[in-house]
Design an enzyme around this catalytic site. Structure first.
Site, PDB file in Angstrom:
ATOM      1  N   HIS A   1       4.900  -1.336 -11.719  1.00  0.00           N
ATOM      2  CA  HIS A   1       5.415  -1.374 -10.439  1.00  0.00           C
ATOM      3  C   HIS A   1       5.748  -2.713  -9.708  1.00  0.00           C
ATOM      4  CE1 HIS A   1       6.107   1.640  -6.974  1.00  0.00           C
ATOM      5  NE2 HIS A   1       6.593   0.538  -6.391  1.00  0.00           N
TER       6      HIS A   1
ATOM      7  N   TRP B   1       5.666   9.367  -0.273  1.00  0.00           N
ATOM      8  CA  TRP B   1       5.497   7.781  -0.109  1.00  0.00           C
ATOM      9  C   TRP B   1       5.026   7.548   1.270  1.00  0.00           C
ATOM     10  CZ3 TRP B   1       4.440   4.002  -3.398  1.00  0.00           C
ATOM     11  CH2 TRP B   1       4.357   2.598  -2.847  1.00  0.00           C
TER      12      TRP B   1
ATOM     13  N   ASN C   1       8.420   1.818 -12.551  1.00  0.00           N
ATOM     14  CA  ASN C   1       8.860   2.434 -11.506  1.00  0.00           C
ATOM     15  C   ASN C   1      10.178   1.928 -11.115  1.00  0.00           C
ATOM     16  OD1 ASN C   1       8.661   3.758  -8.633  1.00  0.00           O
ATOM     17  ND2 ASN C   1       8.800   1.485  -8.210  1.00  0.00           N
ATOM     18  N   GLU C   2      11.295   2.476 -10.808  1.00  0.00           N
ATOM     19  CA  GLU C   2      12.451   2.182 -10.519  1.00  0.00           C
ATOM     20  C   GLU C   2      13.137   0.983 -11.065  1.00  0.00           C
ATOM     21  OE1 GLU C   2      12.780   1.730  -6.226  1.00  0.00           O
ATOM     22  OE2 GLU C   2      11.938   3.787  -5.799  1.00  0.00           O
TER      23      GLU C   2
ATOM     24  N   TYR D   1      15.460   8.695  -0.966  1.00  0.00           N
ATOM     25  CA  TYR D   1      14.893   8.452   0.300  1.00  0.00           C
ATOM     26  C   TYR D   1      16.199   8.849   1.303  1.00  0.00           C
ATOM     27  CZ  TYR D   1      10.732   5.968  -0.802  1.00  0.00           C
ATOM     28  OH  TYR D   1       9.521   5.623  -1.148  1.00  0.00           O
TER      29      TYR D   1
ATOM     30  N   ASN E   1      12.686   9.142  -7.647  1.00  0.00           N
ATOM     31  CA  ASN E   1      12.262   8.654  -6.253  1.00  0.00           C
ATOM     32  C   ASN E   1      13.594   8.788  -5.249  1.00  0.00           C
ATOM     33  OD1 ASN E   1      10.109   7.763  -7.193  1.00  0.00           O
ATOM     34  ND2 ASN E   1      10.197   5.665  -6.791  1.00  0.00           N
TER      35      ASN E   1
ATOM     36  N   ARG F   1      -0.755   9.136  -7.053  1.00  0.00           N
ATOM     37  CA  ARG F   1       0.127   8.387  -7.740  1.00  0.00           C
ATOM     38  C   ARG F   1      -0.118   6.876  -7.526  1.00  0.00           C
ATOM     39  NH1 ARG F   1       5.802   6.313  -7.037  1.00  0.00           N
ATOM     40  NH2 ARG F   1       6.427   5.328  -9.189  1.00  0.00           N
TER      41      ARG F   1
ATOM     42  N   GLU G   1       5.586  -3.804   2.349  1.00  0.00           N
ATOM     43  CA  GLU G   1       7.094  -3.016   2.061  1.00  0.00           C
ATOM     44  C   GLU G   1       7.917  -4.440   1.248  1.00  0.00           C
ATOM     45  OE1 GLU G   1       8.128  -0.298   1.249  1.00  0.00           O
ATOM     46  OE2 GLU G   1      10.313  -0.598   1.380  1.00  0.00           O
ATOM     47  N   TRP G   2       7.376  -4.900   0.143  1.00  0.00           N
ATOM     48  CA  TRP G   2       8.051  -6.173  -0.405  1.00  0.00           C
ATOM     49  C   TRP G   2       8.921  -6.988   0.319  1.00  0.00           C
ATOM     50  CZ3 TRP G   2       6.234  -5.496  -4.975  1.00  0.00           C
ATOM     51  CH2 TRP G   2       5.780  -4.280  -5.606  1.00  0.00           C
TER      52      TRP G   2
ATOM     53  N   GLU H   1       8.472   9.981  -5.202  1.00  0.00           N
ATOM     54  CA  GLU H   1       8.450   9.301  -3.956  1.00  0.00           C
ATOM     55  C   GLU H   1       9.606   9.746  -3.056  1.00  0.00           C
ATOM     56  OE1 GLU H   1       8.993   5.014  -3.710  1.00  0.00           O
ATOM     57  OE2 GLU H   1       7.696   4.564  -5.315  1.00  0.00           O
TER      58      GLU H   1
ATOM     59  N   GLN I   1       1.269  -3.579  -3.566  1.00  0.00           N
ATOM     60  CA  GLN I   1       1.653  -3.178  -1.871  1.00  0.00           C
ATOM     61  C   GLN I   1       0.340  -2.971  -1.155  1.00  0.00           C
ATOM     62  OE1 GLN I   1       5.128  -0.381  -3.261  1.00  0.00           O
ATOM     63  NE2 GLN I   1       5.717  -1.098  -1.440  1.00  0.00           N
TER      64      GLN I   1
ATOM     65  N   PHE J   1       5.614   3.022   6.183  1.00  0.00           N
ATOM     66  CA  PHE J   1       5.827   4.300   5.377  1.00  0.00           C
ATOM     67  C   PHE J   1       4.558   5.174   5.195  1.00  0.00           C
ATOM     68  CE2 PHE J   1       9.742   1.928   3.919  1.00  0.00           C
ATOM     69  CZ  PHE J   1      10.429   2.898   3.431  1.00  0.00           C
TER      70      PHE J   1
HETATM   71  C1  PNW Z   1      10.745   1.951  -3.264  1.00  0.00           C
HETATM   72  N1  PNW Z   1      16.404  -0.230  -1.109  1.00  0.00           N
HETATM   73  O1  PNW Z   1      11.408   0.842  -3.222  1.00  0.00           O
HETATM   74  C2  PNW Z   1       9.448   1.667  -4.245  1.00  0.00           C
HETATM   75  O2  PNW Z   1       9.164   2.170  -5.455  1.00  0.00           O
HETATM   76  C3  PNW Z   1       8.438   1.450  -3.196  1.00  0.00           C
HETATM   77  O3  PNW Z   1       7.424   0.533  -3.664  1.00  0.00           O
HETATM   78  C4  PNW Z   1       8.575   1.312  -1.587  1.00  0.00           C
HETATM   79  O4  PNW Z   1       7.661   0.878  -0.943  1.00  0.00           O
HETATM   80  C5  PNW Z   1       9.476   2.498  -1.321  1.00  0.00           C
HETATM   81  O5  PNW Z   1      10.550   2.840  -2.238  1.00  0.00           O
HETATM   82  C6  PNW Z   1      10.069   2.462  -0.136  1.00  0.00           C
HETATM   83  O6  PNW Z   1      11.014   1.299   0.442  1.00  0.00           O
HETATM   84  C7  PNW Z   1      12.478   0.737  -2.494  1.00  0.00           C
HETATM   85  O7  PNW Z   1      16.561  -1.150  -0.293  1.00  0.00           O
HETATM   86  C8  PNW Z   1      12.887  -0.534  -1.931  1.00  0.00           C
HETATM   87  O8  PNW Z   1      17.148   0.585  -1.132  1.00  0.00           O
HETATM   88  C9  PNW Z   1      13.913  -0.979  -1.324  1.00  0.00           C
HETATM   89  C10 PNW Z   1      15.111   0.101  -1.631  1.00  0.00           C
HETATM   90  C11 PNW Z   1      14.846   1.239  -2.227  1.00  0.00           C
HETATM   91  C12 PNW Z   1      13.761   1.433  -2.779  1.00  0.00           C
END
Ligand code: PNW
Length: 609
Positions: free
Chosen positions: A231, A515, A270-271, A406, A404, A184, A522-523, A468, A128, A531
């Site tokens: 990751h 984060w 990670n996740e 959100y 993590n 991290r 952002e993927w 996160e 990223q 972020f």
């Molecule tokens: C996490 N969703 O990813 C990752 O660990 C990070 O790399 C990323 O940047 C961060 O959260 C913020 O998104 C996610 O769509 C990506 O639910 C997408 C989702 C959740 C987590």
């Protein structure tokens, strides 16, 4: 000093502020001086000359900080902006009203995190931020392939990202400036240990050197690294569906542990929920496969790889003080109808499917019975030997739970059946909380407390780090709007206050890494989601380090600090408040005040004041 009546309403609220001049000396500036007259470098020098024998800087810093904490930054801004909510392009008004209990929340945070050992930091991940995707021997990962196939937003990729590979020194400098003691980050597998044509992995020295440099800088600054082995950037030749990937990961993990003995805090993955579900069920992340059940095969291999890597860690690398864990994401849900017992069940089922899928094997040695029932034959099973290994891996003082989180969500049982809870973010035309990203990120601070309780009650990990937590800019992502990120301040304040409550309940939260350090790739969403607590000017493929604030020039250092967002300012102030007057980064906090003032200037210009 020329006196003139300020045209700025905010100035009326300052009886005087301290600014930091070129020589790092602080000067009290009367409100009039803050008028439209910029405090340039030469202006600063003039002031310095007139104040040769000012009080010692230390006491000035303390006075500044006392003033800060008396009024707190947000209150200053609040006064200037009361009743002025700004609408984002999402059409949602952000109220900047100061809630009566905001001070109490900050008090709670200060008390809860007062242990100097509390790990307070921010995070990034390799793909990223690094860029330099094919430099110095780095080989392609599944994310290079996925993005080069045009599968991320508007054809974007991490080819350049934040160019952190070249600019890491500047970025790492920010970590201490923001007052953090922890960072991290993840290592790019294909940068340090790529595969050759025969499928053998080899050390790429330049890649190793890069992370050695990063670690040396962190060590020099007294910042504790938490290093993620994986990751999401799997070597392009590998696939989580194949069993052999477990051996590859094990050798990669061994390579990392042997090559970077300076790292004490590791996390394996990670996740896994996200990369298995998004990558193999929904097809929205690399490798982009869509299926009903493949995510469980992915998860199974990840869990085996985790168990074996941790076993190796225990046998060959563990020294007292070293830690290793797994980072799991989940957004704790609320029953859509709290009166309906089926919806209450749906919450538990959802947590089992979201958290239990990975955490039960780690802490209890097997998948939850309920998950076996629900997924049936599509859920692979562990051998007795694997179960023992899983259990042995986590049952040790080195373990910690990386959490993590959100958003908040509603779940409901469909036709009174709770096995496939239906999720939603709205009820009766109201969102569950402020929508940062309509598709998934709503501000629901209470969820972090419910989440922590659920994890702690079920697994009793020896320590939990919030690895996160954070939010994206909700609307306009132009510089002027994202630097003035009060929505982010509110997000951090309210979530942290809930973490503080958890601490007082005895839940062993030992760290929090926001984060993210900087706006990044952002993927699948590309660069449209910011972020970061630091602004990044992607348009020019370089950080907005050169600063903006063109008409402002409150102080000279402003040119250097122009990339700050108020969110980072806030975290720094909190840290100061937590650590007290001996906290070394207090000097920086004075700079931040200037940034806050800038935002007020800016809002006035935008007609918001
Ligand atoms: C996490 N969703 O990813 C990752 O660990 C990070 O790399 C990323 O940047 C961060 O959260 C913020 O998104 C996610 O769509 C990506 O639910 C997408 C989702 C959740 C987590």
């Amino acid at each position: 000093m020329q006196h003139h009546t300020s045209r700025l309403p905010v100035a009326l609220d300052f009886s005087g502020v301290w600014v930091n001049c070129v020589s790092r000396r602080m000067f009290r500036v009367e409100e009039a001086q803050l008028g439209m007259q910029p405090l340039t470098a030469s202006r600063c020098l003039e002031m310095e000359e007139g104040h040769e024998e000012e009080e010692a800087q230390d006491s000035l810093v303390r006075r500044l900080m006392r003033k800060y904490m008396e009024h707190t930054l947000h209150e200053i801004t609040y006064r200037a902006t009361t009743k002025h909510a700004s609408a984002t392009s999402a059409g949602w008004a952000i109220s900047r009203d100061l809630l009566p209990d905001d001070h109490q929340k900050e008090e709670l945070i200060k008390r809860a995190f007062s242990d100097p050992a509390f790990m307070w930091g921010c995070a990034t991940s390799a793909y990223q931020v690094e860029g330099a995707w094919n430099k110095d021997g780095r080989k392609p990962s599944i994310w290079d392939k996925f993005t080069h196939d045009g599968r991320a937003f508007k054809g974007s990729s991490g080819d350049d990202a934040c160019d952190y590979y070249h600019r890491y020194e500047e970025d790492l400098a920010r970590i201490s400036e923001y007052g953090f003691n922890t960072y991290r980050f993840s290592i790019s597998w294909t940068r340090v240990f790529p595969l050759d044509e025969d499928g053998n992995m080899y050390m790429n020295e330049k890649g190793v050197q890069f992370y050695k440099n990063v670690l040396r800088i962190l060590a020099d600054r007294g910042i504790t690294p938490i290093v993620t082995m994986f990751h999401w950037d799997l070597p392009a030749e590998l696939d989580w569906l194949d069993e052999e990937v477990v051996d590859y990961f094990l050798r990669y993990a061994e390579f990392l542990l042997a090559t970077f003995p300076e790292v004490n805090w590791w996390s394996t993955f990670n996740e896994p929920w996200t990369f298995c579900t998004m990558g193999y069920a929904l097809g929205l992340h690399a490798p982009g496969k869509q299926s009903q059940y493949l995510q469980y095969r992915c998860g199974h291999n990840v869990l085996r790889a985790h168990a074996r890597a941790v076993d190796l860690f225990r046998r060959k690398f563990f020294r007292p003080g070293m830690k290793i864990g797994l980072v799991l994401n989940y957004d704790f849900p609320f029953p859509k109808d709290p009166e309906n017992p089926h919806d209450l069940d749906a919450v538990q089922v959802d947590a089992i499917k979201g958290v239990g899928w990975f955490a039960d094997p780690i802490y209890k040695g097997d998948y939850p019975e309920l998950l076996k029932e629900i997924i049936g034959e599509h859920l692979p099973r562990f051998t007795t030997e694997e179960k023992n290994l899983l259990l042995k891996a986590s049952n040790h003082e080195y373990n910690y739970y990386g959490l993590n989180t959100y958003s908040g969500r509603y779940v409901e049982a469909v036709h009174n059946h709770s096995w496939s809870p239906k999720q939603s973010f709205w009820k009766d035309d109201e969102p569950i909380g402020f929508p940062f990203i309509h598709a998934w990120l709503y501000k629901v601070p209470q969820e972090i407390l419910l989440h922590l309780r659920w994890v702690n009650d079920r697994y009793h990990p020896p320590g939990i780090i919030i690895t996160e937590n954070g939010c994206a800019d909700p609307g306009n992502t132009e510089y002027e709007y994202t630097v003035d990120d009060w929505h982010r301040v509110g997000f951090f304040r309210d979530y942290l206050a809930k973490v503080a409550e958890a601490v007082f309940e005895g839940i062993p939260v030992v760290g929090y890494t926001a984060w993210a350090l900087i706006d990044n790739f952002e993927w699948a969403d590309g660069y449209q989601r910011r972020f970061g607590i630091t602004y990044n000017d992607f348009g020019r493929q370089c950080h907005g380090r050169f600063g903006g604030f063109p008409e402002m020039g409150v102080i000279k250092t402003y040119e250097t600090y122009g990339w700050l967002k108020i969110g980072s300012v806030y975290l720094n102030i909190l840290q100061y408040a937590i650590m007290g007057p001996h906290y070394t980064s207090s000097y920086c906090t004075s700079l931040y005040l200037n940034i806050a003032i800038y935002c007020i200037f800016h809002r006035q210009k935008m007609g918001q004041l």
